[in-house]
Design an enzyme around this catalytic site. Sequence first.
Site, PDB file in Angstrom:
ATOM      1  N   ASP A 151       0.831  -1.210   0.000  1.00 38.02           N
ATOM      2  CA  ASP A 151       0.000   0.000   0.000  1.00 38.02           C
ATOM      3  C   ASP A 151       0.863   1.257   0.000  1.00 38.02           C
ATOM      4  OD1 ASP A 151      -1.920  -1.907   0.345  1.00 38.02           O
ATOM      5  OD2 ASP A 151      -2.385  -1.386   2.421  1.00 38.02           O
ATOM      6  N   ASP A 165      -4.728   2.606  -4.556  1.00 39.05           N
ATOM      7  CA  ASP A 165      -3.322   2.850  -4.206  1.00 39.05           C
ATOM      8  C   ASP A 165      -2.744   1.666  -3.442  1.00 39.05           C
ATOM      9  OD1 ASP A 165      -4.724   3.166  -1.884  1.00 39.05           O
ATOM     10  OD2 ASP A 165      -3.945   5.146  -1.388  1.00 39.05           O
ATOM     11  N   LYS A 189      -4.936  11.291  12.124  1.00 41.01           N
ATOM     12  CA  LYS A 189      -4.906  10.387  10.972  1.00 41.01           C
ATOM     13  C   LYS A 189      -5.950  10.731   9.920  1.00 41.01           C
ATOM     14  CE  LYS A 189      -4.673   5.524   9.700  1.00 41.01           C
ATOM     15  NZ  LYS A 189      -4.593   4.120  10.179  1.00 41.01           N
TER      16      LYS A 189
END
Length: 581
Positions: free
Chosen positions: A282, A519, A359
Amino acid sequence: LCPPEPWTNLNDGGFYSARRKLSMPLMSLRRIRKEERKRLREAFTAENMPEVFACANYLQSVPMQVHEPTFAAMMRVWQAGGGVLGVPTKEPPKVSAFDLGPDWSKEGATEAELLQFEEWKHRAAATYDDIRRWRTRVRELSGFLRHTQSHGKGIPLWFAVFMDTRGRWYYRGVPNPQGTDLSKAVLHLYRKKPLGKRGVFWLKVSIANHYGYDKVRFAERAAWVDEHWEAIERALDRPEDYPDVFGTDAPWCMYSAAWELREAYRSGNPEAYCTGVPVHMDATCSGIQHFSALLRDPVGAKFVNLIDDSFVGPKQDIYGEVANVAHKAAIADTGSTDPVTRTIAAFWAEFGVARDLAKKPVMTYVYGATLRGTTFDILMSLEESGAVLPDNVSRWEVGQYMARKLFQGIAATVPSAEYAMHWLKNVVRSMPKGKRMEWRTPTGFLVQHDYPATDEVRVELRSCGVRTAIVNEMKEGTKALAMLNAIAPNFVHSMDASHLARIANAMSALGHDMVAIHDSVGTHPCDVDAMHTCIRQEFVRLYTETNVLADFLMDLGIPGEVPLTGSLDMNRVLSSEFFFC
């Protein structure tokens, strides 16, 4: 149950029947203006966009297979009532009761009541998201159950692909390889390959990644699996009894990979054991990676692991860095002359700013994160933690203060992202009023950035119990605010889609199978080294073969100057262990 037909234009591939071809095109033009559709149908062909169509045909040509041991374990947990390891419960989550009672009205409400109402709405929206996720998981499990009951076990499965107007790739069907942890764990590559020495290593890395032990070097992740293997192996026969062993990140993907490693060990020759379990790698904050590469920003590149010159120590943690910056800013504000600011800053200085608090805003910053939404997320986090807030300031002020500090921390940590977003918005502002936007990516894909102005039309139906319906009709011109707010996410999505397409075509040329999740890319354990090379080489090629921003301006047909770039040497990406990890 059979390979999808190859695409040569938007409507001739994928499914076999004419009806399915029309209803499930390679790219839907339903939201495109009618006057543009004919031109786009003629533009989107394999002849005009060879890289794009080659990627589509490669991705959907890779067959998958249900991993029976993983599915059997899931069904056992589901039939026992669920609620463990991400398996859904039999009943959906329930929305909490309205705090202010059925007779409450906004008219005449106090400021505190309005805030309470807004917070309830935010919690309710989060619960509805949980309900949607619950439904998705139920559909996935029932889909696998129907498939195995109707067609038996061990047969290959193919998934026709489609793309959105930014070029991002998706698989058709529920469940599919881009689903939840349940789907990703159950779907293995149909064509099996022997692990080999490197495959055994990468399978261990994958197990650690799925647990969430992904901040250290690859070798340390593999060593962590060796250290905990006895507990992992013991838990495989009854995972529901040992949920802590599998963590909360991707427990079923960890289970599936660990099952295959156990089978490899039991075979007596692990390196010769054949498996189809995909090992995924990732990106680290994909959007910020692309903006840092665009502007050759060595500061942002460091924090999102585009570069890794030390080859020792853990990967850079942008979430923790932004949290630290925000916390330091709060400490500095404890000396403010404004009493409200001083009180709020003192609270945050003592309470601290957790990495998890930073985050979500960091991940969504380039995709349109808002101050308001981030404020609500912070307030919900404070509520869950049981924090005691200051008495003499409003809860909203406490949350909004930290939301601002987090946004400022992101801008300070990765300045290229902030500057690139500002530049892109200025490009939109310089466009003729009401004009749609279209540009070509390095792979040849024509991105459609168009949010048409609409008229709301009320239609009287008086049929089947429905009296009226509201229809939005497109009209000339665009929605200015939507065009402005969506430009950064649409641009960066078009670039990560281009990167994925080039990785896919490179893997196809090498004869390897690949699974694509925006991604994140996966392949056989024995082919992970080759995939790492493709990922890095294609990213460097994306940003060195052409001047992406200059081409962007040229496609739009407007004058302007591209931003100044920094000193980042893109070739350093080739040796970065944590670029995709």
